[in-house]
Design an enzyme around this catalytic site. Sequence first.
Site, mmCIF file in Angstrom:
data_model
loop_
_atom_site.group_PDB
_atom_site.id
_atom_site.type_symbol
_atom_site.label_atom_id
_atom_site.label_comp_id
_atom_site.label_asym_id
_atom_site.label_seq_id
_atom_site.Cartn_x
_atom_site.Cartn_y
_atom_site.Cartn_z
ATOM 1 N N TYR A 132 40.085 34.462 45.521
ATOM 2 C CA TYR A 132 38.991 35.260 44.956
ATOM 3 C C TYR A 132 38.610 34.742 43.568
ATOM 4 O O TYR A 132 37.435 34.692 43.210
ATOM 5 C CB TYR A 132 39.412 36.727 44.879
ATOM 6 C CG TYR A 132 38.426 37.612 44.137
ATOM 7 C CD1 TYR A 132 37.239 38.002 44.737
ATOM 8 C CD2 TYR A 132 38.696 38.041 42.836
ATOM 9 C CE1 TYR A 132 36.324 38.805 44.056
ATOM 10 C CE2 TYR A 132 37.795 38.846 42.156
ATOM 11 C CZ TYR A 132 36.613 39.229 42.767
ATOM 12 O OH TYR A 132 35.718 40.009 42.098
ATOM 13 N N VAL A 188 43.933 44.529 45.035
ATOM 14 C CA VAL A 188 43.791 45.414 46.183
ATOM 15 C C VAL A 188 42.939 44.665 47.201
ATOM 16 O O VAL A 188 41.884 44.112 46.857
ATOM 17 C CB VAL A 188 43.125 46.754 45.803
ATOM 18 C CG1 VAL A 188 42.875 47.613 47.037
ATOM 19 C CG2 VAL A 188 43.997 47.512 44.801
ATOM 20 N N TYR A 241 37.882 48.780 34.944
ATOM 21 C CA TYR A 241 38.788 48.963 33.805
ATOM 22 C C TYR A 241 38.140 49.809 32.708
ATOM 23 O O TYR A 241 38.781 50.670 32.117
ATOM 24 C CB TYR A 241 39.232 47.612 33.244
ATOM 25 C CG TYR A 241 40.006 46.765 34.219
ATOM 26 C CD1 TYR A 241 40.922 47.314 35.108
ATOM 27 C CD2 TYR A 241 39.807 45.393 34.271
ATOM 28 C CE1 TYR A 241 41.626 46.537 35.993
ATOM 29 C CE2 TYR A 241 40.517 44.594 35.162
ATOM 30 C CZ TYR A 241 41.424 45.175 36.018
ATOM 31 O OH TYR A 241 42.124 44.397 36.896
#
Length: 156
Positions: free
Chosen positions: A23, A86, A130
Amino acid sequence: MIRPAVPTDVPEIHAMVRELADYEKCLADAKATERQLHDALFCAHPAAFAHVAEDEAGRTVGFALWFRNFSTWTGTHGVYLEDLYVRPEARGGGHGKALLTELARICVDRGYGRLEWSVLDWNEPSIAFYRALGATPMDEWTVYRLSDDALAELGS
């Protein structure tokens, strides 16, 4: 459900480390082996720790890998979050927030003064997540790294 990792979690954690590296467009740099992760997390005196997130069916869908650091300014330890991941199919289910909540609980329970991590500048979804939790960027700080040849040269 969030729980501390156990040795049988290592293959899933390793797979997710590689998914995260992919990713982040750095898969070729993800060289850690399952054995290295196992040894780091489950040796006699571990310096790294991990928690995993499971979905309702008991599948591992995320992890947080972290270690203690120390602030000379506050005089206390803290937690440095090395990786939080995740799996895409589980995002939006509260697993990331639950992992961070567990690390924040560890900090509070142990009297640690900080929970810190780094995020890539282009990772807008993570930055927004965040910030929504109340995290603030440390814009005035730049991370430096010595590795590979530069590290070997300086350390020789």
